[in-house]
Motif scaffolding. Structure first.
Motif, PDB file in Angstrom:
ATOM      1  N   TRP A 169     -58.077  -5.398   7.526  1.00 33.81           N
ATOM      2  CA  TRP A 169     -57.371  -4.604   8.368  1.00 33.81           C
ATOM      3  C   TRP A 169     -56.140  -5.185   8.387  1.00 33.81           C
ATOM      4  O   TRP A 169     -55.520  -3.990   9.214  1.00 33.81           O
ATOM      5  N   ALA A 171     -62.885  -6.888   5.184  1.00 33.13           N
ATOM      6  CA  ALA A 171     -63.015  -6.554   5.985  1.00 33.13           C
ATOM      7  C   ALA A 171     -62.259  -7.025   6.420  1.00 33.13           C
ATOM      8  O   ALA A 171     -60.813  -6.026   7.043  1.00 33.13           O
ATOM      9  N   ALA A 194     -62.546  -1.248   5.689  1.00 37.08           N
ATOM     10  CA  ALA A 194     -62.620  -2.235   6.157  1.00 37.08           C
ATOM     11  C   ALA A 194     -64.145  -2.259   7.570  1.00 37.08           C
ATOM     12  O   ALA A 194     -64.595  -3.822   7.884  1.00 37.08           O
TER      13      ALA A 194
END
Length: 210
Positions: free
Chosen positions: A29, A25, A66
């Motif tokens: 991002w 995640a 994410a």
């Protein structure tokens, strides 16, 4: 006393899977903030302009992916069995989708029109486009981690199921061993109290005179 990891071998895999999801995640991002394409535009009136296309511009799905992976990581701490398998499948799908987004930057032969479209720049003013691979590479790595996390969670789900469906004898084995040991010690002390040596087998009766 048995080790908690031995009693629940899937717990370590759950923690590893959750950690991989969080890292994946974070990678997605970060990729959404990278510059994926740099455009150069000139309309013939003002000065030439340089426009950057971020990962979010290239694909708005990066940030929701994410967030979904973080939610999946949290959920792994509360679910088991078939629900964990479903979650692992979801993580694998997200990983595959993220991989597609990353590869798309390299797969598109002419990125100028696509990048100009997402930034609402007339193609007639486009004079150049530079492909920057950092964001796409981060996306592909994060996708691979998400798929690896899915595999780890599936193994944890299988391990939990194997423990759940053990035979009654196997489930009681840990406690039975300790109980048998305590029972044996008690029998030994009872024999000593009665004046018998438990280390000596029963005395064979002597045969009478023939």
């Amino acid at each position: 006393m048995s080790n908690p990891a031995q009693r629940n071998p899937g717990r370590k895999q759950l923690l590893v899977g959750a950690g991989l999801l969080v890292i994946a995640a974070g990678g997605l991002w970060a990729a959404s903030k990278f510059t994926w394409v740099r455009l150069r535009s000139f309309d013939g009136l003002g000065e030439p302009r340089t426009i950057v296309v971020s990962g979010t511009d290239w694909s708005a799905a990066l940030v929701p992916m994410a967030v979904a992976l973080v939610a999946a990581a949290i959920a792994t701490l509360a679910i088991r069995g078939w629900a964990l398998r479903v979650l692992a499948g979801l993580a694998a799908v997200i990983g595959a989708g993220a991989a597609y987004l990353g590869v798309s930057l390299w797969a598109v032969r002419d990125i100028g029109p696509r990048a100009a479209d997402v930034k609402n720049i007339p193609i007639s003013t486009l004079v150049g486009a530079d492909r920057l691979s950092g964001g796409a590479a981060a996306t592909v790595i994060a996708a691979a981690l998400a798929v690896l996390a899915a595999i780890t969670l599936l193994r944890a789900a299988r391990g939990s199921a194997a423990t759940k469906y053990q035979t009654p004898a196997a489930r009681r084995s840990d406690g039975t061993d300790a109980a048998d040991k305590n029972q044996s010690e008690r029998v030994m002390w009872d024999s000593l109290d009665d004046g018998h040596d438990p280390t000596i087998g029963p005395t064979q009766p002597q045969s009478g005179p023939t």
